[in-house]
Design a protein around this motif. Structure first.
Motif, short mmCIF file in Angstrom:
data_model
loop_
_atom_site.label_atom_id
_atom_site.label_comp_id
_atom_site.label_asym_id
_atom_site.label_seq_id
_atom_site.Cartn_x
_atom_site.Cartn_y
_atom_site.Cartn_z
N GLY A 125 0.77 -1.22 0.00
CA GLY A 125 0.00 0.00 0.00
C GLY A 125 0.81 1.28 0.00
O GLY A 125 0.24 2.37 -0.05
N SER A 153 -3.87 10.98 0.93
CA SER A 153 -4.07 9.81 1.79
C SER A 153 -3.47 8.56 1.17
O SER A 153 -3.38 8.44 -0.05
N ARG A 194 -3.36 4.10 2.36
CA ARG A 194 -3.68 3.08 3.35
C ARG A 194 -2.68 1.94 3.21
O ARG A 194 -2.56 1.34 2.14
N SER A 220 -1.35 -1.83 4.40
CA SER A 220 -1.84 -3.10 4.92
C SER A 220 -0.67 -3.97 5.32
O SER A 220 0.41 -3.89 4.72
N PHE A 240 -3.61 9.78 11.41
CA PHE A 240 -3.45 8.36 11.08
C PHE A 240 -4.41 7.54 11.95
O PHE A 240 -4.68 7.89 13.11
N THR A 241 -4.87 6.42 11.40
CA THR A 241 -5.72 5.51 12.14
C THR A 241 -5.23 4.08 11.93
O THR A 241 -5.12 3.63 10.78
N SER A 267 -5.96 0.05 12.51
CA SER A 267 -7.09 -0.85 12.72
C SER A 267 -6.65 -2.27 12.39
O SER A 267 -5.58 -2.47 11.81
N TYR A 294 -4.03 -2.51 9.51
CA TYR A 294 -4.03 -1.41 8.54
C TYR A 294 -3.51 -0.13 9.18
O TYR A 294 -3.59 0.04 10.40
N GLN A 305 -4.34 3.73 8.09
CA GLN A 305 -4.93 4.75 7.23
C GLN A 305 -4.24 6.07 7.53
O GLN A 305 -4.25 6.53 8.67
N ASN A 318 -4.04 10.00 6.55
CA ASN A 318 -4.69 11.15 5.92
C ASN A 318 -3.89 12.42 6.20
O ASN A 318 -3.02 12.44 7.07
#
Length: 111
Positions: free
Chosen positions: A8, A17, A19, A21, A67-68, A70, A79, A81, A83
């Motif tokens: 990714g 953005s 993402r 993985s 950032f997130t 998960s 993951y 994410q 942004n």
């Protein structure tokens, strides 16, 4: 032997953005805390985000709110994410967990 494979990464413009993985082999993923680190050229590797087996998260101050992290235990995948990317987010990003490191994926933020 557990393996972690990141994907990714790539080139993004400032404000954009991406993402990331990280897919894990085996069947113990769901029991372990997972981490994302990054290393920029000439700098030490730094912790970016962490997610516990129960889903609790924590972030470096530099990425908080942008950032997130998960996880999907059914897919053995964690993951990240990202942004509102900034040029200073440029680095190789590594997944870590279960005493194993992934190979890293390059993220470049540039106009």
């Amino acid at each position: 032997q557990v393996q972690l494979v990141e994907s990714g990464g790539g080139l993004a413009q400032p404000g954009g953005s991406l993402r990331l993985s990280c897919a894990a082999s085996g069947n113990i993923f769901r029991f372990y805390t997972m981490f994302w680190y990054r290393q920029a050229p000439g700098k030490q590797r730094e912790l970016v985000a962490v997610i516990s087996s129960a889903g609790s998260t924590n972030y470096a101050d530099s990425v908080k709110g942008r950032f997130t992290i998960s996880r999907d235990n059914a897919k053995n995948t964690v993951y990240l994410q990202m942004n509102s990317l900034k040029p200073e987010d440029t680095a190789v990003y590594y997944c870590n967990g279960m005493s194993v490191w992934g190979q890293g994926t390059q993220v470049t933020v540039s106009s």
